[in-house]
Design an enzyme around this catalytic site. Sequence first.
Site: not given
Ligand SMILES: *Cc1c(COP(=O)(O)O)cnc(C)c1O
Length: 465
Positions: A112
């Site tokens: 993120k």
């Molecule tokens: C947020 C997240 C996901 C999922 O991603 P999306 O964009 O919500 O599908 C997967 N793995 C980790 C470690 C995350 O922080």
Amino acid sequence: MRYVSTRGEAPVLGFEDAILGGLARDGGLYLPEEWPTLSESEIAALAGLPYEEAAFRIMRPYLGDAFTDDEFRAILTRAYARFGHAAVCPVVQTGPNDWLLELHHGPTLAFKDVAMQLIGQLFEALLARRGQRVTIVGATSGDTGSAAIEAFRGLPSADVFILFPDGGRVSEVQRRQMTTPTEANVHAIAIDGNFDDCQGMLKAMFNDFAFRDEVGLAAVNSINWARVLAQVVYYFTAAVSLGAPHRPVSFSVPTGNFGDIFAGQVARHMGLPIDRLVIATNENDILHRTLQTGTYEKQGLRATISPSMDIQVSSNFERLLFELYGRDGAAVAAAMGELSAQGRFTLPQGALTTLREGFASARADEAAAKAAIRGTLERAGHVVCPHTACGIVAAAAERGDPAVPLVTLATAHAAKFPDAVEAACGVRPPLPSRMSDLYDREERMTRLPNDLAAVEAFVKEKRTV
Ligand SMILES: *Cc1c(COP(=O)(O)O)cnc(C)c1O
């Protein structure tokens, strides 16, 4: 470039307003009116470029005239300066034609950061120019909140308030990442409730238009278009490093809200030859079930060792629906209405066929994810996080043509989930040295009841006007 809402009723906006506003006022999500494309030679020319320059070329068409080229390049330089790897999002090999795309070299060790660090700099540049401030409120079960705090800490144009479930399933590393920043514009709020309560409260704040306008509420959750956009870049850089556009590449994506994998679909729309996009779910498998049955149906939330994928519905799936329904906003609005009234809706046959042509899917239960953590350590010497492990399980299940490189997105660093990883493979992954003092830093948070009025009052009192 203009942006339209998936529900067809909100005003058409430019890039600036689409990203500063977040959720459209008709409840929909913003998408570009059309997909810009890169030619084969433009894609080939991305090979070997610094990440920031590739990002510039891929994202530039979406920005309209929001920034000059120099301004946007400076924003990208600031956004990726805090990553702990010179390639920003490097690719490593784990099998004969299997690869990991490491997205966890940012300040909070999860993918993120790739989008959120950019959002922080985009917001700051736009708001400073307008002489405006915003109040960012987010709800988190872990990774989003810490990434938002790291992106906005100390920036003059924003206050950031993150709600998380007190005593909930937020890991200690995740909590400390939210509670240890010392900047005055950062507020970590432990809510006496669960993640759904936090999310419900966030929604209620956005629907309280008087409050929303008074504090200049802004959203940086995964429905923000700029987050999807920033994630498009690494599909290109990874694929090009493995031979695109001269050969196709497949991706397996640990999926929760569908933001990350939708970015892969956008890369495809832009001309990147992606063979398979594999949706990897944990036991919260609404998307996997949808591909199998054609019905998108909400079920109870299951707590897993991959908490950032623990979702009941995938908010960004609405963006794909809009495409599957031929960009018919009224049809999307009707499906979403059915979902909230009955907890389910069924895709028309044409839409389901298109969905199955574009995506494969697999569900990884806890035993399979743990086996993948062990197996990846044994076969490739890599310790992966439980989310990445779901991606590895799905990659194996939906391998497709062995001659096509298959890239699994490594969405978090194993050290963010040390207990689950140690239980799976016997190795306790250490934090990278740049944050090894995390456990010694002092924590700072506010505990509030699960009560909208109390939280709104706190935000009004603490924000700096
Ligand atoms: C947020 C997240 C996901 C999922 O991603 P999306 O964009 O919500 O599908 C997967 N793995 C980790 C470690 C995350 O922080």
